[in-house]
Enzyme design. Structure first.
Site, PDB file in Angstrom:
ATOM      1  N   GLY A   1       0.911  -1.121   0.052  1.00 19.22           N
ATOM      2  CA  GLY A   1       0.040  -0.051  -0.147  1.00 19.22           C
ATOM      3  C   GLY A   1       0.952   1.197  -0.031  1.00 19.22           C
TER       4      GLY A   1
ATOM      5  N   ARG B   1      10.558  -1.267  -4.837  1.00 16.28           N
ATOM      6  CA  ARG B   1       9.105  -1.504  -5.907  1.00 16.28           C
ATOM      7  C   ARG B   1       9.012  -0.127  -6.699  1.00 16.28           C
ATOM      8  NH1 ARG B   1       3.886  -3.411  -2.953  1.00 16.28           N
ATOM      9  NH2 ARG B   1       3.439  -4.257  -5.226  1.00 16.28           N
TER      10      ARG B   1
ATOM     11  N   GLN C   1      -5.649  -8.805  -1.983  1.00 18.43           N
ATOM     12  CA  GLN C   1      -5.843  -7.716  -0.908  1.00 18.43           C
ATOM     13  C   GLN C   1      -7.140  -7.491  -0.760  1.00 18.43           C
ATOM     14  OE1 GLN C   1      -3.926  -7.584  -4.069  1.00 18.43           O
ATOM     15  NE2 GLN C   1      -1.904  -6.550  -3.525  1.00 18.43           N
TER      16      GLN C   1
ATOM     17  N   ASP D   1      -1.430   4.450  -6.417  1.00 17.04           N
ATOM     18  CA  ASP D   1       0.028   4.414  -6.091  1.00 17.04           C
ATOM     19  C   ASP D   1       0.835   5.505  -6.608  1.00 17.04           C
ATOM     20  OD1 ASP D   1      -1.319   1.399  -6.214  1.00 17.04           O
ATOM     21  OD2 ASP D   1       0.649   1.477  -4.708  1.00 17.04           O
TER      22      ASP D   1
ATOM     23  N   LYS E   1      -4.113  -0.666  -8.207  1.00 21.50           N
ATOM     24  CA  LYS E   1      -3.925  -2.139  -8.489  1.00 21.50           C
ATOM     25  C   LYS E   1      -4.443  -2.584  -9.626  1.00 21.50           C
ATOM     26  CE  LYS E   1      -2.047  -4.433  -6.292  1.00 21.50           C
ATOM     27  NZ  LYS E   1      -0.863  -4.773  -6.725  1.00 21.50           N
TER      28      LYS E   1
END
Ligand code: MRU
Length: 353
Positions: A49, A93, A200, A241, A252
């Site tokens: 997250g 990431r 998730q 994100d 996502k």
């Protein structure tokens, strides 16, 4: 409401993270004590997250400083050794810009203190990481207060992935909007898309909403069109994100499809994200890097037996980008942004607190 799932344990000098890989089955804690464990926790998604990644990155900077101190004793050349560690951290990431934001934010504090020694820098960074964690929850509550006004009593809200307390330091972004609406006295129910392949929605969103007493129903990702057609969805609220300067929003994988379906059914689609998720260096969503994760997440969803024949390739893009024109509003801690986003985003990001 969920108690903090991110805890700095001063006696152990460790960051303790509720291990999200094992929810909802087990509530295990994972200790982060150095750069390697920070990167591992981010990459395998012990913690995930965007805002939670940003906070973890801030603690990660502290661990980088502490490790460099151990290695060099703060002797000449420590600066290069520390910078190398920060570069490794920032690459853990690629899509959630909060990781870069967190590391750059702490690096800027270093720049502002020329001549600072390594032990002092480590202390400054640990203090900042702890404050950033507290601030993140405050930011989410401010965002929630703005976003709650978009929800009406009785609304059935669809969400995708987990943009809740677990994805932040507390309260959440998309789920924060829902928690705030509930706090205002509204009756809100949630449809949590399961969110293949890491689940998730099914594992995390359902877990935290259920624990908080907010009615939640889990749906397979591919039920979205039917549920909308049946009139079971009043609004969609998701997190992000990274949001490009023109309002294109990465979230996502599957979010783009949900937004297209919402458009087709005349359902408002909102994004909730803090100002730290905007990337003004990225003019459009086409330039947002999309993380590709291990095929095993798709082929072995329970970690045990395969559901795809051996040798068959799979796609495992972790994110997609929803074009700005599909977004009815972007909820931030500074207000709700409307199109044209290039103007509203530039204005809100530049505005001082
Ligand atoms: O791969 P993840 O679980 O880190 O992806 C998370 C999401 O896509 C969330 O929706 C996003 O980070 C917003 S979190 C408030």
């Amino acid at each position: 409401m969920l108690n903090s799932h991110i805890r700095y344990d001063a006696s152990a000098d460790a960051l303790m993270l509720l291990d999200q890989r094992h929810l909802p089955v087990r509530e295990d804690w994972f200790a982060v004590t150095d750069l390697a464990t920070t990167v591992y926790a981010l990459q395998v998604m012990v913690i995930r997250g965007a805002p939670a990644i940003g906070v973890t990155a801030a603690y990660g900077c502290y661990f980088c400083a502490r490790e460099t101190l151990r290695e060099t004793g703060g002797a000449q050349g420590w600066e290069e050794a520390l910078k190398a560690r920060l570069s490794t951290l920032v690459e853990a990431r690629p899509t959630a810009v909060n990781l870069r934001w967190g590391v750059e934010h702490l690096a800027a504090m270093w720049d502002e203190r020329p001549g600072i020694g390594l032990p002092a820098l480590a202390t400054v960074w640990l203090d900042r990481a702890r404050n950033m964690q507290l601030e993140d929850e405050e930011i989410n509550k401010a965002m929630g207060a703005f976003g709650a006004n978009l929800l009406a009593d009785g609304d059935r809200v669809m969400t995708h992935c987990n943009a809740g307390a677990l994805a932040t330091a507390g309260w959440g972004t998309a789920l924060g909007v829902i928690y705030s609406a509930v706090e205002q006295g509204k009756t809100i129910s949630v449809i949590a898309n399961e969110t293949r392949p890491f689940l998730q929605g099914a594992r995390l969103t359902a877990w935290e909403l259920h624990k908080s007493g907010v009615p939640v129903t889990v749906a397979c990702d591919n039920a979205c069109a039917l549920l909308m057609k049946k009139g079971l969805v009043d609004k969609v609220v998701v997190g992000a994100d990274r949001i490009a300067a023109n309002g294109d929003a990465a979230n996502k994988i599957g979010t783009y499809g949900v937004a297209l379906l919402a458009k087709a059914h005349g359902i408002p689609f909102y994004v909730a994200a803090p100002v730290s998720t905007f990337d003004l260096r990225c003019p459009s969503g086409d330039l947002i890097p999309i993380e590709e994760r291990t095929p095993r997440e798709v082929t072995h969803p329970t970690g045990e037996s395969a559901i795809v024949p051996d040798g068959v390739p799979v796609y495992n893009y972790a994110f997609d980008v929803t074009p700005a024109e599909l977004i009815a509003g972007i909820v931030t801690e500074r207000g709700v942004l409307k199109a044209p986003y290039t103007e509203s985003i530039a204005r809100i990001v530049a505005r001082p607190y």
